[in-house]
Design a protein around this motif. Structure first.
Motif, PDB file in Angstrom:
ATOM      1  N   VAL A 115      59.660  46.308  44.872  1.00 23.42           N
ATOM      2  CA  VAL A 115      59.393  46.000  43.495  1.00 23.42           C
ATOM      3  C   VAL A 115      58.374  44.821  43.499  1.00 23.42           C
ATOM      4  O   VAL A 115      57.547  44.670  42.585  1.00 23.42           O
ATOM      5  N   GLY A 116      58.349  44.140  44.473  1.00 20.84           N
ATOM      6  CA  GLY A 116      57.290  42.854  44.614  1.00 20.84           C
ATOM      7  C   GLY A 116      55.959  43.030  45.121  1.00 20.84           C
ATOM      8  O   GLY A 116      55.239  41.925  45.547  1.00 20.84           O
ATOM      9  N   THR A 117      55.648  44.214  45.620  1.00 21.28           N
ATOM     10  CA  THR A 117      54.476  44.373  45.981  1.00 21.28           C
ATOM     11  C   THR A 117      53.598  45.417  45.286  1.00 21.28           C
ATOM     12  O   THR A 117      54.144  46.259  44.799  1.00 21.28           O
ATOM     13  N   ILE A 118      52.096  45.549  45.570  1.00 20.02           N
ATOM     14  CA  ILE A 118      51.417  46.560  44.994  1.00 20.02           C
ATOM     15  C   ILE A 118      50.575  47.263  46.511  1.00 20.02           C
ATOM     16  O   ILE A 118      50.069  45.966  47.003  1.00 20.02           O
ATOM     17  N   LYS A 119      50.542  48.463  46.664  1.00 18.03           N
ATOM     18  CA  LYS A 119      49.644  48.970  47.685  1.00 18.03           C
ATOM     19  C   LYS A 119      48.203  48.935  47.238  1.00 18.03           C
ATOM     20  O   LYS A 119      47.958  49.412  46.257  1.00 18.03           O
ATOM     21  N   ILE A 120      47.315  48.227  47.977  1.00 23.34           N
ATOM     22  CA  ILE A 120      46.083  48.365  47.713  1.00 23.34           C
ATOM     23  C   ILE A 120      45.442  49.757  48.796  1.00 23.34           C
ATOM     24  O   ILE A 120      45.223  49.398  50.023  1.00 23.34           O
ATOM     25  N   GLU A 121      44.986  50.624  48.149  1.00 26.72           N
ATOM     26  CA  GLU A 121      44.481  51.880  48.790  1.00 26.72           C
ATOM     27  C   GLU A 121      43.176  52.159  49.120  1.00 26.72           C
ATOM     28  O   GLU A 121      42.808  53.110  49.490  1.00 26.72           O
ATOM     29  N   SER A 122      42.484  51.374  48.377  1.00 24.37           N
ATOM     30  CA  SER A 122      40.879  51.178  48.378  1.00 24.37           C
ATOM     31  C   SER A 122      40.432  50.207  49.242  1.00 24.37           C
ATOM     32  O   SER A 122      41.092  49.616  50.006  1.00 24.37           O
ATOM     33  N   ASP A 123      39.237  50.085  49.455  1.00 19.30           N
ATOM     34  CA  ASP A 123      38.613  49.227  50.471  1.00 19.30           C
ATOM     35  C   ASP A 123      38.064  47.959  49.705  1.00 19.30           C
ATOM     36  O   ASP A 123      37.206  47.371  50.363  1.00 19.30           O
ATOM     37  N   LEU A 124      38.606  47.908  48.827  1.00 23.78           N
ATOM     38  CA  LEU A 124      38.243  46.493  47.735  1.00 23.78           C
ATOM     39  C   LEU A 124      38.427  45.273  48.880  1.00 23.78           C
ATOM     40  O   LEU A 124      39.459  45.305  49.618  1.00 23.78           O
ATOM     41  N   PRO A 125      37.702  44.333  49.068  1.00 23.04           N
ATOM     42  CA  PRO A 125      37.843  43.089  49.766  1.00 23.04           C
ATOM     43  C   PRO A 125      39.229  42.473  49.356  1.00 23.04           C
ATOM     44  O   PRO A 125      39.568  42.511  47.895  1.00 23.04           O
ATOM     45  N   ASP A 126      39.826  41.885  49.995  1.00 24.89           N
ATOM     46  CA  ASP A 126      41.166  40.873  49.551  1.00 24.89           C
ATOM     47  C   ASP A 126      40.591  39.865  48.571  1.00 24.89           C
ATOM     48  O   ASP A 126      41.286  39.662  47.673  1.00 24.89           O
ATOM     49  N   GLU A 127      39.457  39.433  48.285  1.00 24.94           N
ATOM     50  CA  GLU A 127      38.913  38.462  47.453  1.00 24.94           C
ATOM     51  C   GLU A 127      38.923  39.039  45.980  1.00 24.94           C
ATOM     52  O   GLU A 127      39.178  38.497  45.045  1.00 24.94           O
ATOM     53  N   LYS A 128      38.867  40.318  45.923  1.00 25.57           N
ATOM     54  CA  LYS A 128      38.870  41.098  44.662  1.00 25.57           C
ATOM     55  C   LYS A 128      40.381  41.222  44.139  1.00 25.57           C
ATOM     56  O   LYS A 128      40.668  41.390  43.075  1.00 25.57           O
ATOM     57  N   VAL A 129      41.163  41.613  44.997  1.00 28.27           N
ATOM     58  CA  VAL A 129      42.471  41.721  44.791  1.00 28.27           C
ATOM     59  C   VAL A 129      43.864  40.792  45.059  1.00 28.27           C
ATOM     60  O   VAL A 129      44.769  40.850  44.403  1.00 28.27           O
ATOM     61  N   LEU A 130      43.437  39.821  45.570  1.00 32.75           N
ATOM     62  CA  LEU A 130      44.398  38.774  45.950  1.00 32.75           C
ATOM     63  C   LEU A 130      45.034  38.131  44.809  1.00 32.75           C
ATOM     64  O   LEU A 130      46.075  38.161  44.777  1.00 32.75           O
ATOM     65  N   PHE A 131      44.309  37.899  43.733  1.00 27.54           N
ATOM     66  CA  PHE A 131      44.765  37.089  42.521  1.00 27.54           C
ATOM     67  C   PHE A 131      45.750  37.960  41.802  1.00 27.54           C
ATOM     68  O   PHE A 131      46.353  37.519  40.496  1.00 27.54           O
ATOM     69  N   LEU A 132      45.934  39.348  42.010  1.00 26.63           N
ATOM     70  CA  LEU A 132      46.852  40.111  41.476  1.00 26.63           C
ATOM     71  C   LEU A 132      48.417  39.482  41.786  1.00 26.63           C
ATOM     72  O   LEU A 132      49.134  39.733  40.978  1.00 26.63           O
ATOM     73  N   SER A 133      48.535  38.572  42.629  1.00 29.82           N
ATOM     74  CA  SER A 133      49.760  38.044  43.032  1.00 29.82           C
ATOM     75  C   SER A 133      50.375  37.102  42.063  1.00 29.82           C
ATOM     76  O   SER A 133      51.385  36.718  42.172  1.00 29.82           O
ATOM     77  N   ASP A 134      49.238  36.432  41.256  1.00 26.83           N
ATOM     78  CA  ASP A 134      49.703  35.361  40.377  1.00 26.83           C
ATOM     79  C   ASP A 134      48.622  35.058  39.042  1.00 26.83           C
ATOM     80  O   ASP A 134      48.974  35.523  37.858  1.00 26.83           O
TER      81      ASP A 134
END
Length: 389
Positions: free
Chosen positions: A150-169
């Protein structure tokens, strides 16, 4: 493992802790690749949030690689790259099934603490006091993730951490704040606070149809970011009267929608109200400083909406007569992150927004104590800090 540990007001240190282990079949363990310092972490740093204990591991904006899963975890597996929601949610209680994930009935292992303080317990939160469970946080090398499906989303692209990290909050928090403001096409939206959540609230307001966005802060680097990345008009509350300026900019009506993205440690220009609030806090008559919140209440047009993503922890004095007599709608709450992760990831993947533009500092985890100080003092143009574990 190494992890950032709370030792008291203004005292955080990177200490060695035991590696986390699977405690429930629904758990996963992730190796952190990136994590971030949140503005609400400063409330812990400054000891505004009750029930912190020495030795607590803090941090709630993590992502990383799955290294182990419990037997009941189905949606992610070892080797997957995931972002972790800061709110912990079971997925099957009344509130989770109503998509109100931050109100989960089952994820706070110590609900009695919050029940005494608030009447009912919200969801558990990583690294955020024993009011919300005392659950070890994500400014660490490894993290145990309860209810991992429930608490995670899988990142299946090669987007860098910096572009997706803030989905956390903070991206979902800013977006939910704008959504809860009930923005109508063409509305004037005022945003108090140009920190990370405020920056995302500004950009989200445009996505939801705002006709005009006005951002309020005193830190020039934040105001500049609001103007450039956020395309907002700005007010520096140190040099201008916010209420007078907003009335001037709106023909005396006031903003249609107001978003207060500051929270418990609001600063104010020197005046009698600010001095009174500071005195009340010193004398323990109120624990939070509601300068920005009261200003937003006074500024909002009659019949308007006030959305509050800013974090508050205790009692304070509000201009509630103005809320009632102006018929304001007040919307609040911790973010229902899981409801927003997938649609906001799609916006990132489509290039509609680049969350990485708010990052000003990237440092190794070992430098976290100094980065807390720099972030707290707003030195070196610091708006957002990413830590690499």
């Amino acid at each position: 493992m190494r992890a950032l540990t709370w030792h008291g007001q203004g005292d955080v240190r990177v200490d060695t802790h035991p590696d986390p282990t699977i405690l429930s079949p629904t758990d996963a363990i992730i190796k952190i690749t990136s994590t971030a310092i949140c503005g609400s972490d400063l409330h812990l740093y400054d000891n505004y949030v009750p029930m912190m204990r020495e030795g607590d591991i803090i941090g709630h904006e993590p992502m990383g690689i799955v290294v182990e899963t419990g037997a009941a975890v189905k949606n992610i597996k070892k080797g997957d790259r995931v972002v972790v929601s800061f709110t912990i949610s079971c997925g099957h209680c009344f509130f989770c099934e109503s998509s109100m994930y931050s109100l989960c009935d089952n994820s706070n292992p110590k609900p009695e603490n919050a029940e005494k303080a608030m009447g009912h317990s919200p969801a558990g939160i990583y690294g955020y006091s024993h009011l919300t469970g005392g659950i070890p946080g994500g400014q660490a090398e490894f993290l145990r993730v309860p209810y991992a499906d429930v608490g995670t989303i899988k990142i299946e692209s090669d987007l860098p951490d910096e572009k997706v990290l803030f989905l956390s909050d903070i991206f979902p928090t800013g977006y939910m704040a704008a959504e809860q403001a009930q923005i109508q096409p063409g509305d004037t939206v005022a945003v108090w606070g140009c920190g990370p959540v405020g920056q995302f609230a500004i950009q989200s307001a445009w996505m939801l149809g705002a006709g005009r966005v006005i951002a309020i802060d005193k830190v020039e680097e934040r105001l500049a970011m609001a103007r450039t990345a956020g395309k907002a008009e700005t007010i520096n509350f140190e040099t201008e009267s916010v209420l007078d300026k907003l009335n001037e900019m709106t023909g005396g009506r006031g903003p249609d929608r107001c978003i207060e993205a500051v929270g418990a440690e609001a600063h104010a220009a020197s005046n009698i109200t600010a001095a009174a609030d500071s005195l009340k806090s010193t004398l323990h008559l109120q624990s939070d400083q509601p300068h920005a919140l009261n200003q937003a209440i006074m500024a909002c047009r009659k019949g308007g909406t006030l959305s509050v993503p800013g974090v508050y922890a205790g009692p304070m004095t509000l201009q509630f007569g103005a809320v009632m007599n102006k018929a304001l709608t007040l919307r609040t709450g911790q973010t229902h992150v899981q409801a927003y992760m997938k649609p906001l990831l799609e916006k990132i993947e489509k290039g509609e927004i680049d969350p990485s533009v708010i990052i000003t500092h990237t440092e190794p985890l070992e430098n976290a104590p100094e980065m807390y100080r720099i972030f707290r003092e707003k030195e070196d143009g610091c708006v957002k800090v990413v830590l690499k574990a």
